[in-house]
Design a protein around this motif. Structure first.
Motif, PDB file in Angstrom:
ATOM      1  N   GLY A   1     -16.538   6.630   7.046  1.00 39.79           N
ATOM      2  CA  GLY A   1     -15.329   6.857   6.258  1.00 39.79           C
ATOM      3  C   GLY A   1     -15.020   8.331   6.077  1.00 39.79           C
ATOM      4  O   GLY A   1     -15.390   9.164   6.906  1.00 39.79           O
ATOM      5  N   ASP A   2     -14.377   8.652   4.955  1.00 40.02           N
ATOM      6  CA  ASP A   2     -13.996  10.027   4.647  1.00 40.02           C
ATOM      7  C   ASP A   2     -15.265  10.808   4.245  1.00 40.02           C
ATOM      8  O   ASP A   2     -15.979  10.387   3.325  1.00 40.02           O
ATOM      9  N   PRO A   3     -15.565  11.936   4.912  1.00 39.90           N
ATOM     10  CA  PRO A   3     -16.838  12.628   4.647  1.00 39.90           C
ATOM     11  C   PRO A   3     -17.062  12.997   3.178  1.00 39.90           C
ATOM     12  O   PRO A   3     -18.134  12.716   2.630  1.00 39.90           O
ATOM     13  N   ALA A   4     -16.080  13.607   2.541  1.00 45.43           N
ATOM     14  CA  ALA A   4     -16.278  14.042   1.152  1.00 45.43           C
ATOM     15  C   ALA A   4     -16.547  12.840   0.242  1.00 45.43           C
ATOM     16  O   ALA A   4     -17.488  12.845  -0.570  1.00 45.43           O
TER      17      ALA A   4
ATOM     18  N   LEU B   1     -20.148  12.074  -1.752  1.00 44.25           N
ATOM     19  CA  LEU B   1     -20.160  11.916  -3.215  1.00 44.25           C
ATOM     20  C   LEU B   1     -20.657  10.525  -3.609  1.00 44.25           C
ATOM     21  O   LEU B   1     -21.411  10.369  -4.574  1.00 44.25           O
ATOM     22  N   ALA B   2     -20.235   9.514  -2.831  1.00 46.81           N
ATOM     23  CA  ALA B   2     -20.663   8.134  -3.141  1.00 46.81           C
ATOM     24  C   ALA B   2     -22.177   7.992  -2.946  1.00 46.81           C
ATOM     25  O   ALA B   2     -22.858   7.367  -3.758  1.00 46.81           O
TER      26      ALA B   2
ATOM     27  N   LEU C   1     -29.620  16.808  -6.406  1.00 39.73           N
ATOM     28  CA  LEU C   1     -29.084  17.998  -5.733  1.00 39.73           C
ATOM     29  C   LEU C   1     -28.476  17.593  -4.394  1.00 39.73           C
ATOM     30  O   LEU C   1     -29.091  16.834  -3.636  1.00 39.73           O
ATOM     31  N   ILE C   2     -27.279  18.112  -4.133  1.00 43.80           N
ATOM     32  CA  ILE C   2     -26.676  17.968  -2.803  1.00 43.80           C
ATOM     33  C   ILE C   2     -26.766  19.327  -2.127  1.00 43.80           C
ATOM     34  O   ILE C   2     -26.431  20.345  -2.728  1.00 43.80           O
ATOM     35  N   VAL C   3     -27.221  19.346  -0.887  1.00 47.43           N
ATOM     36  CA  VAL C   3     -27.280  20.595  -0.125  1.00 47.43           C
ATOM     37  C   VAL C   3     -26.413  20.438   1.117  1.00 47.43           C
ATOM     38  O   VAL C   3     -26.506  19.426   1.814  1.00 47.43           O
TER      39      VAL C   3
ATOM     40  N   LYS D   1     -16.429  18.086  -7.343  1.00 45.54           N
ATOM     41  CA  LYS D   1     -16.437  16.702  -7.824  1.00 45.54           C
ATOM     42  C   LYS D   1     -17.810  16.059  -8.004  1.00 45.54           C
ATOM     43  O   LYS D   1     -17.900  14.995  -8.611  1.00 45.54           O
ATOM     44  N   ALA D   2     -18.851  16.657  -7.461  1.00 47.17           N
ATOM     45  CA  ALA D   2     -20.164  16.001  -7.556  1.00 47.17           C
ATOM     46  C   ALA D   2     -20.612  15.906  -9.011  1.00 47.17           C
ATOM     47  O   ALA D   2     -20.329  16.790  -9.815  1.00 47.17           O
ATOM     48  N   ALA D   3     -21.320  14.822  -9.321  1.00 42.33           N
ATOM     49  CA  ALA D   3     -21.842  14.663 -10.687  1.00 42.33           C
ATOM     50  C   ALA D   3     -23.168  15.394 -10.847  1.00 42.33           C
ATOM     51  O   ALA D   3     -23.636  15.608 -11.957  1.00 42.33           O
TER      52      ALA D   3
END
Lengths: 289, 128
Positions: free
Chosen positions: A109-112, A116-117, A126-128, A152-154
């Motif tokens: 799907g949509d990368p962003a 996030l999902a 942590l997202i890197v 937007k990341a939580a």
């Protein structure tokens, strides 16, 4: 700790593998290596992405001494397995049950949205992700993807712009409300890079604390680091000067911004300004939540 | 879970917020939990009674987490020890496992993460 690493097939993605491996070697975090393929690519994995993820995994494991890591050995013939609309590949052995997870995953799907999902569904801390260097931050040809993730990341996000070990981490906090988990994330990043820590607080919380409150909050943070033998510099900046200060510092040093729900920085740094910082920063950026 | 079958957990962390966050959640799940912020006091308690599981921070004033682990294991070899640390390094991770800690968690971690590790430790205790 669970770290989600978002990959595409560009060179900046392969560059970040060694940095994340160092963080993983320190923290023994559970790791998800995620790639996203476009919808409509049929009922199979994108061969290029799957091959790239396998290579990133091999490169990641190769950063550890043999037998000295918690993620199992290299994979050989294992295939991605379709699960809940995505594909997963994980080497799991009962003998390693108490050790850590290294999951390869391809979402569709949509990368962003998918990044996030994934972070939300698996409670990533942590997202890197990497992106192009300089005054632009492209990811897989999308100019605004790192911005979207940072905004937007939580959870906390690190956008790695170049392979350069930061000598200083300048963290802008709302010293009154900063969360324990954000202080802990700062500690792990400072330990990782052996970087000097500069804490930037706000001089005036407009009636919430007053001067005594500001001094007390800063004293608490200094005490926290002193007790742990971490030398931290403290600087106070007027709220109206913070944006300019951050822009200046981000030309040289890794910048951290605490953007948790209670952060007064949220009033100063709109989501668009966070995106702008990611775009215009010359160095890596850490968004803390 | 009846009282006599409750799994006992000792938590040692010099940051009071850690125990404040973990204790109610673990008690709600049926565990018997005692918390300490000073390692010498925690050590004294482990001499008085044994715990099924010990959760300890590494970097503390006085007796550090690794020394505390050694003392606990000497007194009660069946106790499983989970190390938590805010300043994780490759050396501390390796040392933890080489010395036989059950698991190593870097902060920040979610309650669900430490609960999963506790469940695994309980399973190991029951199987031994």
């Amino acid at each position: 700790m669970r770290i989600l690493i978002a990959f595409d097939t560009h060179s900046y993605s392969s560059r970040i593998v060694s940095e994340v491996a160092k963080l993983a070697a320190n923290t023994w975090a559970d790791i998800t290596m995620l790639a996203v393929q476009p919808a409509g690519s049929g009922n199979k994995t994108d061969a290029t992405l799957a091959k790239a993820l396998r290579q990133y995994r091999t490169d990641f494991i190769d950063q550890f001494d043999a037998g000295d890591q918690p993620y199992g050995g290299n994979i050989s013939n294992e295939e991605f397995v379709q699960k809940n609309g995505a594909w997963e590949l994980s080497k799991h052995s009962p003998a390693l049950a108490s050790r850590k997870e290294l999951l390869l995953k391809i979402r569709v799907g949509d990368p962003a949205k998918e990044i996030l999902a994934e972070a939300r569904e698996h409670e990533a801390d942590l997202i890197v992700l990497g992106c192009t260097k300089g005054l632009d931050s492209q990811w897989k040809g999308e100019v605004d993807l790192p911005q979207k993730i940072a905004k937007k990341a939580a959870c906390s996000v690190v956008v790695i712009k170049e392979k350069k070990v930061p000598t200083t981490l300048t963290c802008c906090l709302d010293q009154t409300h900063v969360s324990q988990s954000s202080l802990e994330m700062i500690n792990q990043i400072v330990t990782l890079y052996q970087a000097e820590l500069k804490i930037v607080g706000l001089t005036d919380n407009k009636g919430t604390d007053g001067k005594a409150g500001v001094e007390n909050s800063i004293a608490q943070i200094l005490k926290y680091y002193a007790e742990r033998q971490i030398s931290a510099w403290i600087k106070l900046v007027r709220p109206e000067d913070l944006e300019e200060y951050v822009a200046e510092v981000s030309r040289e040093n890794m910048v951290g911004l605490w953007m948790g729900k209670k952060s007064l920085l949220g009033k100063i740094f709109s989501p668009n300004l966070v995106g702008k910082l990611v775009n215009h920063s010359q160095s890596s950026v850490l968004i803390l939540r | 879970m009846s009282d006599q079958h409750k799994t006992s957990i000792l938590i040692l962390d010099d940051e009071p917020i850690v125990s404040k966050r973990l204790k109610p959640s673990l008690e709600k799940q049926g565990y018997e939990v005692e918390t300490f912020t000073v390692s010498s006091e925690a050590l004294k308690r482990t001499k008085e009674r044994s715990f099924d599981i010990v959760i300890t921070d590494l970097k503390m004033e006085g007796l550090n987490g690794m020394d505390f682990f050694t003392e606990v294991k000497a007194t009660s070899p069946r106790t499983e020890v989970i190390v938590i640390t805010g300043f994780a390094t490759m050396e501390t991770a390796k040392e933890s496992f080489q010395k036989g800690v059950f698991d190593f968690l870097a902060k920040p971690f979610k309650i669900s993460e430490i609960t999963a590790v506790i469940n695994k430790a309980e399973l190991k205790i029951k199987q031994s």
